[in-house]
Design an enzyme around this catalytic site. Structure first.
Site, PDB file in Angstrom:
ATOM      1  N   SER A   1      -3.497  33.448  14.520  1.00 20.39           N
ATOM      2  CA  SER A   1      -4.179  32.942  13.505  1.00 20.39           C
ATOM      3  C   SER A   1      -5.845  32.614  14.128  1.00 20.39           C
ATOM      4  CB  SER A   1      -4.023  31.635  12.870  1.00 20.39           C
ATOM      5  OG  SER A   1      -4.771  30.872  11.932  1.00 20.39           O
ATOM      6  N   HIS A   2      -6.741  33.098  13.309  1.00 20.43           N
ATOM      7  CA  HIS A   2      -8.359  32.835  13.890  1.00 20.43           C
ATOM      8  C   HIS A   2      -8.641  31.431  13.650  1.00 20.43           C
ATOM      9  CE1 HIS A   2     -11.996  34.059  15.223  1.00 20.43           C
ATOM     10  NE2 HIS A   2     -11.857  35.086  14.864  1.00 20.43           N
ATOM     11  N   SER A   3      -7.867  30.835  12.944  1.00 20.12           N
ATOM     12  CA  SER A   3      -8.081  29.184  12.770  1.00 20.12           C
ATOM     13  C   SER A   3      -7.667  28.574  13.961  1.00 20.12           C
ATOM     14  CB  SER A   3      -7.160  28.683  11.528  1.00 20.12           C
ATOM     15  OG  SER A   3      -8.243  28.888  10.405  1.00 20.12           O
TER      16      SER A   3
END
Length: 471
Positions: free
Chosen positions: A166-168
């Site tokens: 996840s890029h978060s």
């Protein structure tokens, strides 16, 4: 077990799917995310290819899977947010990270295909998508794992390891550090190395805005630095609206070509050898090369921007923009701590008219790029962070916007999950396929691979303009 079938591609059969929990559970907590973390909460995938080797030809898939699972359990103990889930704040509707030890997902699979049959691994192949585990997103972030991986054994004895992050959770450098730690903790044909240089720091600290963090927002009316990337995006949107005279289907900027968001893009990789890069530097700077310093990134970004804009046929009077990510770990005051694991990048931006870009020299464009890069300061980060604090919409892909992501400082192929370096590490289709990635090539350390999404009808034109001056 599940089977991934498509009559156009070899069958990939999933033989095992397990949840992987941290070896040492961390007390549950809410980790507040910065606005930089919330820009793209989707999973971003890369796939590692390891060709058949006598070093592990006698090892079973079960042993390799178990070793990867054990290494991931150990890694998640330090990188505990990766075992959590995203969670919507009921008060403001914004995403936070719930560190709840729910774990990652690891999948085992087999295929009769041989890696050599895939051809040039640097060129994107839709079959690569079948080598990745892709959980179905039903709109509930709290049910989506933040780390997923699939190890697939090929008929030739080689392996692929695909990983979605996840890029978060992490940006590129943090993802590299996490994967390096995982490989170090997986004892496949080597001792566990434990070679993490820094203990990961997960608290977002100074990147949090408002009551949750340390960042002080500028007072209204004061003289402040503006985030050029945000301002330029607003100008592109205004230009788009102004060009839509009779309805939303009217094209803006381009003379005859459709917008890049209207068609399936072709992912193409261009390998630029070290000799090709030196050739264009010599042609641009000639005898002044010794007295003028220019990075390969700056020059290739300028060259790509000019080639893409020309290939797309953007109207001469239209504003065009180049944006690229800049690591802010050492731009902040004080610098972010060593081992910071969150998203620590902002976009730098250069804007010109298409006519100015086409008529200007490479040297002038490089200077603009350098000025944009040098403009990234603590004040710029604050302004950028503040601009992201409002309601966010989805910006459609635009011919006038060229995006570049520099991976050349992250040698993913050197991460040895198995034995030695990977033959190649390929990014899979991303939520923003038109982004150009600059990557290292395992077989040419002085060269750069450029992966970009292009409209099929512009592929030949872009190839011509981009490769001109590079031969």
């Amino acid at each position: 077990m599940a089977t991934k079938r498509d009559e156009n591609y070899p069958t990939v059969r999933v033989t095992k799917t397990v949840s992987v929990l941290p070896k040492s559970l961390h007390p549950q907590q809410i980790l507040h995310l910065s606005n930089l973390d919330k820009q793209c909460p989707m999973l971003m995938y890369v796939v590692f290819f390891y060709k058949s080797s006598c070093a592990y030809q006698n090892l079973s898939l079960d042993l390799i899977f178990s070793s990867l699972k054990s290494g991931l359990e150990e890694t998640l103990s330090n990188w505990y947010p990766a075992a959590g889930r995203l969670s919507l704040n009921s008060n403001d509707g914004k995403l936070n990270l719930w560190c709840n030890n729910n774990g990652a997902v690891l999948v085992e699979a087999v295929t009769n295909a041989k890696i050599i049959e895939l051809g040039d691994l640097s060129q994107y192949n839709e079959f690569f998508e079948y080598l990745a585990y892709k959980p179905v997103f039903q709109g509930n972030f709290s049910e989506m794992p933040l780390i997923v991986a699939q190890v697939t054994k090929f008929g030739c004895g080689g392996y692929s390891i695909s990983i979605g992050v996840s890029h978060s959770l992490f940006d590129g450098p943090a993802t590299y550090d996490f994967l390096h730690a995982w490989a170090s903790n997986s004892a496949i044909l080597k001792e566990k190395r434990g070679t993490e240089l820094y203990k990961p720091v997960h608290e977002r600290g100074a990147l949090l805005v408002g009551n949750q963090g340390l960042t002080k927002l500028p007072e209204s009316g004061s003289s402040v630095t503006r985030a050029a990337a945000i301002d330029h995006l607003y100008q592109l949107i205004k230009q788009a609206i102004a060009g839509q005279n009779f309805g939303p289907d009217t094209k803006f900027g381009a003379r005859s070509l459709p917008d890049v968001g209207d068609s399936n893009l072709v992912l193409k990789t261009f390998h630029l050898s070290g000799a090709m890069i030196e050739s264009i530097k010599s042609k641009v700077y000639g005898e002044r090369r010794g007295s003028f310093s220019c990075s390969s990134f700056e020059l290739l970004a300028a060259h790509l921007w000019k080639a893409r804009t020309k290939a797309l046929g953007v109207r001469k009077g239209a504003m065009v923009c180049l944006q690229f990510a800049v690591d802010i770990r050492n731009k902040m005051l004080p610098p972010l701590p060593k081992g910071f694991s969150g998203n620590a990048y902002v976009l730098a931006s250069v804007a010109l008219t298409a006519e100015e870009l086409e008529g200007g020299s490479h040297e002038a464009t490089v200077e603009k790029i350098r000025e944009a890069k040098n403009s990234i300061s603590n004040d710029y980060v604050i302004a950028y962070n503040q601009a992201l604090d409002g309601p966010q919409g989805t910006l459609p892909p635009m011919n006038e916007l060229t995006l570049v992501s520099d991976w050349t400082r992250m040698p993913f192929h050197r991460i040895d999950f198995l034995h030695g370096e990977a033959a190649y590490v390929s990014p899979l289709l991303s939520p923003i396929p038109q982004v150009a990635y600059f990557m290292q090539n395992p077989n040419d350390l002085r060269g750069i691979d450029v992966r970009i999404g292009l409209l099929p009808q512009t592929l030949n034109a872009f190839s011509h303009y981009f490769l001109t001056n590079l031969q």
